[in-house]
Each structure stands twice: as structure tokens, then as C-alpha cells.
Design a protein around this motif. Sequence first.
Motif, PDB file in Angstrom:
ATOM      1  N   CYS A 134     -49.899  97.839  42.466  1.00 12.10           N
ATOM      2  CA  CYS A 134     -50.333  99.085  41.785  1.00 12.10           C
ATOM      3  C   CYS A 134     -50.313 100.125  42.708  1.00 12.10           C
ATOM      4  CB  CYS A 134     -51.677  98.883  41.025  1.00 12.10           C
ATOM      5  SG  CYS A 134     -52.306 100.114  40.107  1.00 12.10           S
ATOM      6  N   ARG A 135     -49.909 101.284  42.251  1.00 11.65           N
ATOM      7  CA  ARG A 135     -50.221 102.505  43.242  1.00 11.65           C
ATOM      8  C   ARG A 135     -50.539 103.640  42.130  1.00 11.65           C
ATOM      9  NH1 ARG A 135     -43.866 103.994  45.432  1.00 11.65           N
ATOM     10  NH2 ARG A 135     -43.004 104.724  43.143  1.00 11.65           N
ATOM     11  N   VAL A 136     -50.901 104.660  42.734  1.00 11.43           N
ATOM     12  CA  VAL A 136     -51.218 106.067  42.122  1.00 11.43           C
ATOM     13  C   VAL A 136     -50.272 106.968  42.578  1.00 11.43           C
ATOM     14  CG1 VAL A 136     -52.761 107.702  41.575  1.00 11.43           C
ATOM     15  CG2 VAL A 136     -53.382 105.322  41.422  1.00 11.43           C
ATOM     16  N   VAL A 137     -49.731 107.859  41.764  1.00  8.66           N
ATOM     17  CA  VAL A 137     -48.570 109.030  42.300  1.00  8.66           C
ATOM     18  C   VAL A 137     -49.170 110.268  41.632  1.00  8.66           C
ATOM     19  CG1 VAL A 137     -46.864 107.327  42.395  1.00  8.66           C
ATOM     20  CG2 VAL A 137     -46.883 108.738  40.273  1.00  8.66           C
ATOM     21  N   ASP A 138     -48.813 111.236  42.522  1.00  9.02           N
ATOM     22  CA  ASP A 138     -49.102 112.918  42.108  1.00  9.02           C
ATOM     23  C   ASP A 138     -48.427 112.974  40.773  1.00  9.02           C
ATOM     24  OD1 ASP A 138     -50.169 115.663  43.448  1.00  9.02           O
ATOM     25  OD2 ASP A 138     -48.100 115.709  42.446  1.00  9.02           O
ATOM     26  N   LEU A 139     -49.059 113.722  40.161  1.00 12.18           N
ATOM     27  CA  LEU A 139     -48.691 114.039  38.626  1.00 12.18           C
ATOM     28  C   LEU A 139     -47.589 115.023  38.557  1.00 12.18           C
ATOM     29  CD1 LEU A 139     -51.869 114.771  36.470  1.00 12.18           C
ATOM     30  CD2 LEU A 139     -50.732 112.490  36.909  1.00 12.18           C
ATOM     31  N   GLY A 140     -47.523 115.813  39.656  1.00 14.67           N
ATOM     32  CA  GLY A 140     -46.397 116.755  39.868  1.00 14.67           C
ATOM     33  C   GLY A 140     -45.151 116.289  40.726  1.00 14.67           C
ATOM     34  N   SER A 141     -45.404 115.691  41.804  1.00 20.69           N
ATOM     35  CA  SER A 141     -44.492 115.559  43.051  1.00 20.69           C
ATOM     36  C   SER A 141     -44.131 114.196  42.849  1.00 20.69           C
ATOM     37  CB  SER A 141     -44.812 115.897  44.443  1.00 20.69           C
ATOM     38  OG  SER A 141     -45.935 114.914  44.804  1.00 20.69           O
ATOM     39  N   ARG A 142     -44.725 113.227  42.181  1.00 24.60           N
ATOM     40  CA  ARG A 142     -44.464 111.886  42.058  1.00 24.60           C
ATOM     41  C   ARG A 142     -44.779 111.171  43.448  1.00 24.60           C
ATOM     42  NH1 ARG A 142     -46.028 111.251  37.424  1.00 24.60           N
ATOM     43  NH2 ARG A 142     -45.007 109.179  37.145  1.00 24.60           N
ATOM     44  N   ALA A 143     -45.120 111.803  44.531  1.00 25.35           N
ATOM     45  CA  ALA A 143     -45.437 110.989  45.811  1.00 25.35           C
ATOM     46  C   ALA A 143     -46.674 110.178  45.711  1.00 25.35           C
ATOM     47  CB  ALA A 143     -45.585 112.087  46.935  1.00 25.35           C
TER      48      ALA A 143
END
Length: 530
Positions: free
Chosen positions: A351-360
Motif C-alpha cells: 500500500c502507498r499514498v500518492v499526491d492527488l495532483g502529481s501522483r508522486a
Amino acid sequence: MPRFTYPELPLDGLLRRAAARAPRAAALTTERDTVTYGQLDARADRIASFLARAAGRRGAVIGVANTLDTVFPAAYYGASRAGGTVALINPLLNDNALHHVCATARVEIALVPRATAEQLTKLRDRLPALRTVVVTDADDGTVPADAVPLHAALDGVPDLPYAAGDGPEPGAVACLQFTTGTTGRPKGVRLTHRNLVANAHQIARAHRLGSGSVTLNHLPLFHVMHLNSAVCAGASQILCRDPDPVASLAVAERAGATHYYGLPARLHRLADDPRLATAREGVPAGPRLTAVLSGGTALAPAAARRLHRALGVPVVQGYGLAELSPLSHTQRPGDLPVSGSVGQALPGTACRVVDLGSRAPLGVRSTGEVQVRGPQVMAGYLDDDGPSPIDADGWFSTGDVGYLDEDGRLFLVDRLGDVFKHDNELVSPSTVERIVEDDPRVAECVVVGRPDAVHGATVWAGVVLRDPPAGTPDPVLDSIAAHANRRLAPFERIRTIEALDAVPRTPTGKPERQVLRRRLRSGAQPAAAA
């Protein structure tokens, strides 16, 4: 991540293996009877023989209603054993939703209760693929004119093991499960044999299920998560159809249940029931119950705390979606639950969490969209030509917003479709709801964004009062909003509040925020908060 292994079985192989290991062990118990694993496997064989003959080919789509009874497991595994693709049919659907599911899945044979068969009779001319309707609860033989009772369909079918020849490939689609449709039209999720078998093993390990476990299913419908994981472990399942939560607790005690599975809406009622304080009086020392497990949507922390105090066992929550077969995270029954968390990822799951805009990818305690990768991630959607939510590296974008802590525990904030912005600040309805529900005057709360020309959206809260006043509820509502607003950030504060008789929910207990958003857009005027 530790290596996670599981056998490459076809879906029905879970039942075949359990029956071979312990044919006389109780598989399912209702208020009427008990079915052993050997009997359940034999029933699945007979249904498979009938369906193979009725379908005339492998790969036919067979609709099976997931009723909480002993028929559904036999039909579910039997349809898969016959080489069919199982399309799960919710028997609580209205006519339009039922038509959407059956038409989208192209159901050819349906095994459903009488009420659903009557609905299908009205829809038959709009479902050209549907050839046969089998009524699963027609003990008296009374069925719609174009349907057949299950006992009649099985008449003459030999009581012999069904041999299908070469089994399906692990990557073949075994089941079509439709999303709840809370954020749009329900989508058909394509789940493979590998998806379902892997997730059954993941859940059995995480929930610490074994052949000595007894699970109590206090659910309105049979969920394949509970079915597959229990069968995988060779556990015994108690099916409790009494909607009274205190009565279900008594059933669990009499049966010696080790695991109690319930929906948040029912567990919330149990936590509020005055009978809970004395529900366990007279229970022998050293009860077998090890955990209460909640799923479907979030259980309010206050309700979880009340249940823990009353029952003396952990109240465990998890997280999953139809697209994840369905579970990806859970708190463990033997661990101390962390308030607000849905636990750590299942074995073999990343599992990971990514930025809502950049997807990083983001670091710990940074909020973004939750992504999951593992053997339980679906093969894709049915008849969907939109962009895939699964990237080239296997990461599935869940559409949920959350963050991870230093120990890998997941904390959910909300659905992407439910969060909204007030003056460019992201508002989580669930965060506001939890604070409002801490008020002892509030039984339930639901929050949505109300369109606002200046701020983009403002917080609207609907509350169900524990003791509604005889006159206007406005003074109580204003007091509740003021009390909550003292604990909320300026952008989260309640601007409008309304008393509700009940929170509108889906059959699985999730708040139907769309219904409320549509009403607010239509111009209906709720009460203004102070």
C-alpha cells in the motif's frame, strides 16, 4: 514485504479441499439446520451437474443471489464448478438496478429467491440473454410461470461428484461483483479465481481463522469475503438472520462463536441498545468470542469503544473494495486497535499514498489517494472503456483519500467523490461526522458539501437525535453544531444542520451521500446553524 504463498486452486477448490479434510465438520448452521462440509460439497456437485446441462457450455454467466442461507454457498461454488462465471445478484435491488446488473453481466441462468424471480418476470423481455430462472426458496413449489423451483431443477440429477475435466486457469474470471454505486452507476468488477482464492487465504490468516473457529455472520446478505475465508480455513459459520443485534449476540454466545461479523449500522444499534449492559450476564467464564469485526463502512469510534467495554473483546475494522476481492487492510484480532485506523495491509499486499495532483508517492502522515498492489487486485471492469485504475506496475488507485503512519497502518479520510473544498481547503465529511457523533445527543450523523457561490461548498450536517424534542429541534441542533464547531477547523465548521429521521443508506450500510447532495442542489432548505 514477507513472501505470501497460496495454492493455485479454482474457486470451488476451496470447498472441495475443506470437504476432503473434514467431511463431517459443520460448515453452515441456521436456525433450521446444520450442513456439514461433505453435504455442502455434494449439494454444489448436484447444482454444478444441473447448470452444466442447462448452460450447455463452459463460460456461461450464472446469476446467483447472495441470500444469507445454506443455498447460496452451494449455488455459488456449484456455478463455478460447472465452468460458469458467477454474477452476484443482490436480492434487495430495485427493478432498475436489477436490470442493470443482469443486462450488463449478460446473465443466462439465474438462481434467485421468489421475490427476485418475480422482478425478473417483469424484466424478461428486456433481458434477451436470460434463458432460465431457478427459484431457490420455493419449498411449496409456487413460482412465477416462467421459472422452475430448485428442487424440481435438481430432480433426476445424480448424487455423484461432478467432474468438469480440465479446471480453469487461475487468471480466468470466476466472479462478477458489482460495486455499490454510491458514486455513480454500479460497475461490474471482474474477479479471477486467483483473486478470490488468494484473498480467502489472506483474510483467514489476518483474522486468525482455523478449523476450530466459529464465525457468526450477522449480515442482511451473504458476503463472499466471509464465505470464502471461512471455507478456506475449514471454519464453521453461523448464519443469523434475526435483525435484532442483541438477539444475534445471544446466538453467538450459544454457538460458542469466536468471530462476530457485523455491519456498522447494526453494530451502532447494538452499542446504543440499553440491553447490551446485561446481554452477557450468565455467560460462563472464559467465553470463546475473540473479536467483533466490522466492515462495509467506518464504525464510529465512540460506538466501537462502547462495544469493547461491554463485550471485553477487540472491535476490529478493515478496509476493502469490490475491486480488491474485497479486502486489503485489517486490524488483527489479537492486536490493540488504534482508533481511526483500518489496520495494516494483508499478507502479500503493498500500500502507498500518492499526491492527488502529481501522483508522486508521499511519505508517512501525508494525505493523498490510497493505492494498493497485490494478488487480490481485480482483472478490470466489465465493458468499461475508460482509463484503467490499475497502472503498468500493478498499483490500483482506490479513489479513497488517506494516509499511512510509521507502522504502515492506514487511516482513511474519505472518498475522492465525497471530499470537497471550502476556500481551497479539503474537507473530509467523515472527520466532521466523527466529531458530531461524539455528542451524546446524536445517534448518527451524515455530512456533505452544500454548493456555495463564495466558498465553493460549505458543511451541511444531517443528524439523527437520540431523544427528539416534542417541539422544534432547532435549539438542540444549534447547540450540537456549536459544540462540534469548537473542535473543528474554520473550514470544517458546520454552516447548516438538519434533523433527520434516519441516514439514507445502501443495503450494505453505506451513507447515500448522493441522495443528500441531489436534494441540496434542488434547493430544499434545511435549518441554518448558528
